[in-house]
Design a protein around this motif. Structure first.
Motif, PDB file in Angstrom:
ATOM      1  N   ILE A   1       5.225  -1.902  -3.961  1.00 21.23           N
ATOM      2  CA  ILE A   1       5.170  -1.670  -5.406  1.00 21.23           C
ATOM      3  C   ILE A   1       4.792  -0.222  -5.722  1.00 21.23           C
ATOM      4  O   ILE A   1       3.715   0.055  -6.266  1.00 21.23           O
ATOM      5  CB  ILE A   1       4.226  -2.651  -6.130  1.00 21.23           C
ATOM      6  CG1 ILE A   1       4.371  -4.079  -5.580  1.00 21.23           C
ATOM      7  CG2 ILE A   1       4.504  -2.649  -7.630  1.00 21.23           C
ATOM      8  CD1 ILE A   1       3.525  -5.112  -6.267  1.00 21.23           C
ATOM      9  N   PRO A   2       5.696   0.722  -5.416  1.00 23.25           N
ATOM     10  CA  PRO A   2       5.394   2.131  -5.674  1.00 23.25           C
ATOM     11  C   PRO A   2       5.151   2.456  -7.152  1.00 23.25           C
ATOM     12  O   PRO A   2       4.443   3.413  -7.460  1.00 23.25           O
ATOM     13  CB  PRO A   2       6.637   2.857  -5.132  1.00 23.25           C
ATOM     14  CG  PRO A   2       7.700   1.820  -5.030  1.00 23.25           C
ATOM     15  CD  PRO A   2       6.997   0.538  -4.758  1.00 23.25           C
ATOM     16  N   LYS A   3       5.713   1.646  -8.059  1.00 19.44           N
ATOM     17  CA  LYS A   3       5.478   1.926  -9.484  1.00 19.44           C
ATOM     18  C   LYS A   3       4.011   1.744  -9.859  1.00 19.44           C
ATOM     19  O   LYS A   3       3.568   2.239 -10.900  1.00 19.44           O
ATOM     20  CB  LYS A   3       6.359   1.036 -10.359  1.00 19.44           C
ATOM     21  CG  LYS A   3       5.978  -0.427 -10.378  1.00 19.44           C
ATOM     22  CD  LYS A   3       6.871  -1.218 -11.314  1.00 19.44           C
ATOM     23  CE  LYS A   3       6.470  -2.698 -11.359  1.00 19.44           C
ATOM     24  NZ  LYS A   3       7.340  -3.474 -12.267  1.00 19.44           N
ATOM     25  N   MET A   4       3.256   1.033  -8.994  1.00 18.01           N
ATOM     26  CA  MET A   4       1.824   0.888  -9.211  1.00 18.01           C
ATOM     27  C   MET A   4       1.043   2.001  -8.518  1.00 18.01           C
ATOM     28  O   MET A   4      -0.182   1.975  -8.471  1.00 18.01           O
ATOM     29  CB  MET A   4       1.349  -0.468  -8.684  1.00 18.01           C
ATOM     30  CG  MET A   4       2.020  -1.666  -9.333  1.00 18.01           C
ATOM     31  SD  MET A   4       1.656  -1.797 -11.095  1.00 18.01           S
ATOM     32  CE  MET A   4      -0.084  -2.149 -11.061  1.00 18.01           C
ATOM     33  N   GLY A   5       1.765   2.969  -7.953  1.00 17.19           N
ATOM     34  CA  GLY A   5       1.106   4.105  -7.328  1.00 17.19           C
ATOM     35  C   GLY A   5       0.985   4.031  -5.827  1.00 17.19           C
ATOM     36  O   GLY A   5       0.340   4.883  -5.209  1.00 17.19           O
ATOM     37  N   ALA A   6       1.605   3.002  -5.205  1.00 16.80           N
ATOM     38  CA  ALA A   6       1.503   2.862  -3.750  1.00 16.80           C
ATOM     39  C   ALA A   6       2.194   4.016  -3.031  1.00 16.80           C
ATOM     40  O   ALA A   6       3.283   4.448  -3.421  1.00 16.80           O
ATOM     41  CB  ALA A   6       2.132   1.540  -3.312  1.00 16.80           C
ATOM     42  N   THR A   7       1.559   4.503  -1.983  1.00 19.53           N
ATOM     43  CA  THR A   7       2.123   5.576  -1.154  1.00 19.53           C
ATOM     44  C   THR A   7       1.811   5.272   0.306  1.00 19.53           C
ATOM     45  O   THR A   7       1.127   4.303   0.615  1.00 19.53           O
ATOM     46  CB  THR A   7       1.506   6.945  -1.511  1.00 19.53           C
ATOM     47  OG1 THR A   7       0.130   6.956  -1.082  1.00 19.53           O
ATOM     48  CG2 THR A   7       1.578   7.226  -3.011  1.00 19.53           C
ATOM     49  N   GLY A   8       2.310   6.114   1.175  1.00 20.96           N
ATOM     50  CA  GLY A   8       1.997   5.972   2.595  1.00 20.96           C
ATOM     51  C   GLY A   8       0.869   6.878   3.037  1.00 20.96           C
ATOM     52  O   GLY A   8       0.814   7.269   4.212  1.00 20.96           O
ATOM     53  N   LEU A   9      -0.070   7.183   2.135  1.00 25.68           N
ATOM     54  CA  LEU A   9      -1.131   8.152   2.437  1.00 25.68           C
ATOM     55  C   LEU A   9      -1.951   7.737   3.659  1.00 25.68           C
ATOM     56  O   LEU A   9      -2.270   8.571   4.510  1.00 25.68           O
ATOM     57  CB  LEU A   9      -2.056   8.313   1.227  1.00 25.68           C
ATOM     58  CG  LEU A   9      -3.252   9.264   1.417  1.00 25.68           C
ATOM     59  CD1 LEU A   9      -2.767  10.677   1.731  1.00 25.68           C
ATOM     60  CD2 LEU A   9      -4.143   9.257   0.174  1.00 25.68           C
ATOM     61  N   ALA A  10      -2.290   6.465   3.771  1.00 30.15           N
ATOM     62  CA  ALA A  10      -3.106   6.030   4.915  1.00 30.15           C
ATOM     63  C   ALA A  10      -2.398   6.305   6.229  1.00 30.15           C
ATOM     64  O   ALA A  10      -3.018   6.700   7.218  1.00 30.15           O
ATOM     65  CB  ALA A  10      -3.432   4.544   4.792  1.00 30.15           C
ATOM     66  N   TYR A  11      -1.075   6.108   6.238  1.00 31.15           N
ATOM     67  CA  TYR A  11      -0.316   6.351   7.466  1.00 31.15           C
ATOM     68  C   TYR A  11      -0.257   7.844   7.775  1.00 31.15           C
ATOM     69  O   TYR A  11      -0.333   8.247   8.942  1.00 31.15           O
ATOM     70  CB  TYR A  11       1.099   5.802   7.331  1.00 31.15           C
ATOM     71  CG  TYR A  11       1.169   4.387   6.797  1.00 31.15           C
ATOM     72  CD1 TYR A  11       0.233   3.419   7.190  1.00 31.15           C
ATOM     73  CD2 TYR A  11       2.152   4.013   5.893  1.00 31.15           C
ATOM     74  CE1 TYR A  11       0.296   2.131   6.693  1.00 31.15           C
ATOM     75  CE2 TYR A  11       2.219   2.717   5.396  1.00 31.15           C
ATOM     76  CZ  TYR A  11       1.286   1.784   5.799  1.00 31.15           C
ATOM     77  OH  TYR A  11       1.351   0.510   5.300  1.00 31.15           O
ATOM     78  N   ASP A  12      -0.129   8.656   6.731  1.00 34.21           N
ATOM     79  CA  ASP A  12      -0.108  10.112   6.931  1.00 34.21           C
ATOM     80  C   ASP A  12      -1.427  10.592   7.539  1.00 34.21           C
ATOM     81  O   ASP A  12      -1.441  11.420   8.465  1.00 34.21           O
ATOM     82  CB  ASP A  12       0.141  10.842   5.602  1.00 34.21           C
ATOM     83  CG  ASP A  12       1.513  10.549   5.017  1.00 34.21           C
ATOM     84  OD1 ASP A  12       2.413  10.163   5.796  1.00 34.21           O
ATOM     85  OD2 ASP A  12       1.677  10.699   3.797  1.00 34.21           O
TER      86      ASP A  12
END
Length: 392
Positions: free
Chosen positions: A164-175
Motif C-alpha cells: 500500500i504505497p499510497k499510505m506511504g509504504a517504502t522499502g526503507l528498512a531494506y535499504d
C-alpha cells in the motif's frame, strides 16, 4: 540531539516498541499521522489479533524464528492491554478479533502507551542520512524544512514493507539493511487479489460464495469473490501468499456441499427441472450461467446419468485457473519476505553483527495469514525488541 533509542516508523510495531524501551525514545515517521495502516484496517475496526495465533500461521524461510517472540507476548497479552484501555471487542469469525467501535481506538491506545512511557513522536520527518558510529548511530533528518542531526545508541527498523504505497509504504528498512550488509530475502506482494488479463470474470463482478482455494502446497476454505479484474476474497488473499507466478490454482466451488446426492435425489422427484435451475439453488445464479458455457450442464435433471452428475461435481470441485498475476503492492495487505531472520536474534530482534540495530514487524521475513496474525507479529516482535533494549 541525543536519544537512547530511535525508532523509524510510527506504525503498529514502532509504537508498540516505543512503549517498552525505557530511557529517552524518539519515534520518527514521514507520514502526517501515526498508525495510518491501523486506521484503515479491518474496514475501520482493526482486526488487531487472532485467538488462534501461533507459529503455524506464519510464513518465513525460517519457520521457527517467530516462535520465541510469539510465546513471550501472546494474543492474550494484547487482549489484556486492549481491555485495560476500555476498548470493547468481539470475535467476528475464525478467531479474528475486532474493535466494537473504531480502529482509531487502537491507534490512540498505542499513543497513550507511548506518552505514558515518555516517548516522543516526530511526524512528517524524513531520514536523509544514516551511519554507524562507535557508540551507536548518527542520523540526519529533515523536519519542518530544517535538517537536524540525531544520535542514538539503539536504532529500530519498524518501517514495514512495500504494501500500500499510497499510505506511504517504502522499502526503507531494506535499504538500511543493505547498508549494514544484512541480507534481505526476495520480497513480493502477499494477501493480495489475483488478476486475469483477459477480464474473464467481469460479468461476475460482485458474486461471492464459500470456496476452497488450493495449490500443490496448501488450501484455504473461506469466501471467494469475483471482481472485474479477477479473484479476491479471504480464500484468494490467503492462497496468494503461497502462489508463484505462472502457477495454476484450483477452486472447489462446493467444498461442503453433497451436490451429487442432492442432484440425484432431486432427479427422482423433480426430473423435469432444468439442471441449471436446480444448480442455481445451490450456487449463485450468475455463476451457474457463466459456467454452463464451460462445463456440460444441458438438459433436465432426468436426462442426467449418475456418471454425468459425477462429472459435473468433479468439474465444480476442481476448477483449474491460472492467474496472470496479482494486483501487486497497490492493494496487498502485507509484503512477503524481508530482512533475513538469520541476521537477527529471535529473542531480541537485534542484528547479530550490528550491535544496537533492531528490526521488527513487517520489515522482517515473517508474514502472517489474513485475520489479525500480522498485527500479532507486530506486537510480539516489538515487545521482544523493546524489552531487550530496556534490559540493556
Amino acid at each position: 540531539m541525543t536519544f537512547d533509542t530511535i525508532i523509524l516508523g510510527a506504525g503498529a510495531a514502532g509504537m508498540m516498541c516505543a512503549s517498552h524501551c525505557g530511557g529517552r525514545v524518539l519515534v520518527i515517521d514521514h507520514a502526517k499521522a501515526a498508525g495510518e495502516k491501523i486506521r484503515i484496517s479491518g474496514g475501520g475496526r482493526c482486526n488487531f489479533t487472532n485467538m488462534y495465533a501461533g507459529p503455524g500461521n506464519f510464513l518465513s524461510q525460517n519457520p521457527h524464528f517467530c516462535k520465541s517472540a510469539l510465546a513471550r507476548y501472546t494474543q492474550w497479552d494484547f487482549v489484556d492491554l486492549v481491555g485495560r484501555h476500555g476498548i470493547a471487542w468481539h470475535e467476528k469469525t475464525l478467531g479474528q478479533l475486532f474493535c466494537d467501535g473504531s480502529s482509531k481506538q487502537i491507534v490512540q491506545m498505542l499513543l497513550d502507551e507511548m506518552t505514558r512511557a515518555g516517548a516522543e513522536l516526530w511526524l512528517q520527518t524524513s531520514v536523509r542520512d544514516l551511519r554507524k558510529t562507535e557508540y551507536g548511530f548518527a542520523i540526519e533528518v529533515e523536519r519542518e524544512g530544517q535538517r537536524q542531526n540525531l544520535i542514538c545508541r539503539n536504532l529500530v527498523l519498524a518501517t514495514g514493507g512495500k504494501s500500500i504505497p499510497k499510505m506511504g509504504a517504502t522499502g526503507l528498512a531494506y535499504d538500511i539493511a543493505h547498508q549494514f550488509e544484512l541480507r534481505v530475502t526476495d520480497t513480493r506482494a502477499a494477501l493480495v487479489p489475483f488478476t486475469f488479463s483477459d477480464g474473464r470474470f467481469k460479468e461476475l463482478s460482485g458474486v461471492s460464495l464459500p470456496a476452497r482455494l488450493s495449490n500443490d502446497r496448501t488450501s484455504f476454505d473461506e469466501a471467494l469473490l469475483f471482481t472485474h479484474r479477477g479473484l479476491s476474497g479471504p480464500s484468494v488473499l490467503q492462497l496468494s501468499s503461497y502462489w508463484h507466478e505462472g502457477e495454476a490454482i484450483r477452486a472447489n466451488l462446493i467444498p461442503d456441499l453433497p451436490l451429487f446426492d442432492l442432484l440425484r435425489d432431486q432427479r427422482q422427484t423433480g426430473g423435469r427441472k432444468a439442471l441449471t435451475t436446480e444448480l442455481a439453488r445451490h450456487l449463485p445464479a450468475r455463476l451457474v450461467d457463466y459456467l454452463k458455457h464451460q462445463i456440460p450442464m444441458r438438459g433436465n435433471l432426468a436426462d442426467q446419468s449418475d456418471a454425468a452428475l459425477n462429472d459435473l461435481v468433479t468439474a465444480l470441485s476442481n476448477w483449474s485457473l491460472t492467474p496472470s498475476g496479482t494486483e501487486g503492492y497497490r492493494t496487498a495487505e502485507v509484503t512477503l519476505g524481508g530482512i533475513n531472520t538469520d541476521e537477527l536474534s529471535s529473542k531480541t530482534m537485534e542484528a547479530r553483527d550490528v550491535p544496537g540495530l533492531y528490526a521488527i514487524g513487517e520489515a522482517v521475513d515473517v508474514t502472517g495469514w489474513l485475520g489479525g496474525y500480522n498485527f500479532q507479529w507486530a506486537w510480539s516482535s516489538a515487545h521482544a525488541a523493546g524489552t531487550a533494549i530496556a534490559a540493556g
